[in-house]
Motif scaffolding. Structure first.
Motif, mmCIF file in Angstrom:
data_model
loop_
_atom_site.group_PDB
_atom_site.id
_atom_site.type_symbol
_atom_site.label_atom_id
_atom_site.label_comp_id
_atom_site.label_asym_id
_atom_site.label_seq_id
_atom_site.Cartn_x
_atom_site.Cartn_y
_atom_site.Cartn_z
ATOM 1 N N GLY B 33 0.828 -1.204 0.000
ATOM 2 C CA GLY B 33 0.000 0.000 0.000
ATOM 3 C C GLY B 33 0.857 1.246 0.000
ATOM 4 O O GLY B 33 0.572 2.210 -0.702
ATOM 5 N N LYS B 34 1.907 1.212 0.748
ATOM 6 C CA LYS B 34 2.728 2.423 0.846
ATOM 7 C C LYS B 34 3.467 2.729 -0.456
ATOM 8 O O LYS B 34 3.738 3.888 -0.757
ATOM 9 N N GLN B 35 3.742 1.670 -1.242
ATOM 10 C CA GLN B 35 4.369 1.913 -2.546
ATOM 11 C C GLN B 35 3.381 2.561 -3.513
ATOM 12 O O GLN B 35 3.722 3.487 -4.247
ATOM 13 N N LEU B 36 2.168 2.027 -3.509
ATOM 14 C CA LEU B 36 1.130 2.619 -4.357
ATOM 15 C C LEU B 36 0.909 4.080 -3.963
ATOM 16 O O LEU B 36 0.853 4.962 -4.809
ATOM 17 N N PRO B 43 -2.215 10.025 0.090
ATOM 18 C CA PRO B 43 -1.866 9.769 1.488
ATOM 19 C C PRO B 43 -1.901 8.265 1.801
ATOM 20 O O PRO B 43 -2.875 7.587 1.478
ATOM 21 N N LYS B 44 -0.844 7.772 2.404
ATOM 22 C CA LYS B 44 -0.690 6.348 2.640
ATOM 23 C C LYS B 44 -1.850 5.746 3.422
ATOM 24 O O LYS B 44 -2.407 4.705 3.071
ATOM 25 N N GLU B 45 -2.222 6.427 4.497
ATOM 26 C CA GLU B 45 -3.283 5.879 5.345
ATOM 27 C C GLU B 45 -4.615 5.864 4.590
ATOM 28 O O GLU B 45 -5.441 4.978 4.788
ATOM 29 N N ASP B 152 9.529 8.862 -14.213
ATOM 30 C CA ASP B 152 10.587 9.411 -13.374
ATOM 31 C C ASP B 152 10.233 9.396 -11.904
ATOM 32 O O ASP B 152 11.091 9.483 -11.042
ATOM 33 N N PHE B 153 8.951 9.327 -11.636
ATOM 34 C CA PHE B 153 8.571 9.441 -10.239
ATOM 35 C C PHE B 153 7.740 8.247 -9.809
ATOM 36 O O PHE B 153 6.543 8.186 -10.054
ATOM 37 N N GLY B 154 8.395 7.275 -9.219
ATOM 38 C CA GLY B 154 7.660 6.170 -8.626
ATOM 39 C C GLY B 154 7.492 4.966 -9.524
ATOM 40 O O GLY B 154 7.776 3.834 -9.136
ATOM 41 N N LEU B 155 7.085 5.219 -10.761
ATOM 42 C CA LEU B 155 6.735 4.107 -11.626
ATOM 43 C C LEU B 155 7.942 3.259 -11.998
ATOM 44 O O LEU B 155 7.898 2.026 -11.954
ATOM 45 N N LYS B 156 9.039 3.930 -12.334
ATOM 46 C CA LYS B 156 10.238 3.208 -12.757
ATOM 47 C C LYS B 156 10.708 2.240 -11.677
ATOM 48 O O LYS B 156 11.002 1.067 -11.925
ATOM 49 N N LYS B 160 10.861 -1.847 -11.883
ATOM 50 C CA LYS B 160 12.127 -2.518 -11.651
ATOM 51 C C LYS B 160 11.929 -3.632 -10.624
ATOM 52 O O LYS B 160 12.288 -4.791 -10.834
ATOM 53 N N GLN B 161 11.299 -3.259 -9.534
ATOM 54 C CA GLN B 161 11.107 -4.209 -8.450
ATOM 55 C C GLN B 161 10.317 -5.430 -8.886
ATOM 56 O O GLN B 161 10.581 -6.548 -8.461
#
Lengths: 165, 165
Positions: B33-36, B43-45, B152-156, B160-161
């Motif tokens: 969840g925190k990655q999404l 907001p994570k929560e 560039d932000f988050g998706l890459k 990768k993971q």
DNA sequence: ATAATATGAGATTAATTTATCTTAAAATCA
DNA sequence: TGATTTTAAGATAAATTAATCTCATATTAT
């Protein structure tokens, strides 16, 4: 799609239009905010606020004191629903895609920008074509355009007072 | 037209779909969840709450503990945008006319019910035809479907993971 | 078993929208 | 002028939606 406030504004103007004596008269009678409020089941204080906003936007004219109240600033046939929307909600809702919280960049649109834009344009065009005079006409015909305002509740009284029918 | 919460839900599922290894695999990896949240700038929560709701509605499967997280409950091609809307916002917005605050009675419709209904039906049909797989596909092609989530932000990082590309 | 990792659930807070209240200001009429 | 009527304006409150915080519970791995 529209705020409750905006719907209140639209309903108020339709009601104002539907109790106008003549379609193009400039010197028309003023209607009390509290009468509009009661006929439309909108909180009295709140409708004042909404109408006051529309006064600033030149869609409505207000007059204080006895015989005062609110009246349309233009002929009903010259006020479209989108005029009211622009004045109250603004146009953001008609420029934002379904899956986005902010406006799409045309150069870097979202995946369904082109589909959705069509939809938004269509909605906007419709609202820009319908005048409050057309809707007032339906009210006069007895159609229940204004959800809580019927002949039996509020409207009859108003018509009587203003010598309509 | 849709709540922010609902857009969050849609964006989350599109992102989940776009980092799926294979389109039809049932045993897929779980995404935190925190990655999404971080990739989508939600907001994570809050995203937790939204996803949990979608777990109850059987659109998402969650797993606690290490290697846990969230994954789609069905193939992306089998989840339409309207499925998500139904689960989060419900259908009220697609059954209410522009000038009304409540649903129109079909027997006693408002003055522009028939026009507006057309518009609502069209919107609904579109949302019911677009699957999150189609939108995920655009994400994979590098299109900026998810407003704040770019290569560039988050998706890459996520790709990768999960060994995508 | 135990420690670490994640979601689940409920309470709390913040922001926004809608509604109310109070007092001021303007217009009319006697 | 003064009393009355009516909108104007700003403050306050309530309701809804969005966001945060805390602790519980489930799962994995050692």
């Amino acid at each position: 799609m529209l705020s409750k406030t905006c719907k209140y504004g639209i309903q108020s103007l339709i009601l104002l239009a539907s109790i106008k004596k003549s379609a193009d008269s400039q010197i028309d009678e003023y209607v009390l905010g509290k009468q509009l409020a009661s006929a439309l089941s909108i909180p009295k204080e709140y409708i004042h606020k909404v109408l006051h906003n529309l006064v600033n936007k030149k869609l409505v004219i207000s007059m204080k004191g006895p015989q005062g109240g609110f009246r349309l600033a233009r002929a009903p046939a010259d006020i479209t629903l989108f005029d009211i929307v622009k004045a109250i909600d603004g146009t953001a809702a008609f420029e934002t895609c379904v899956i986005r919280t902010q406006k799409c960049d045309e150069d870097n649109p979202c995946g369904l920008h082109h589909y959705w834009r069509k939809n938004l344009t269509q909605a906007r065009t419709l609202l820009d074509q319908i005048t409050i005079d057309e809707l007032a006409d339906e009210v006069r015909k007895g159609k229940r355009v204004l959800e809580f305002c019927t002949e039996d509740f509020g409207l009859k009284e108003l018509k009587k007072q203003f010598g309509i029918n």
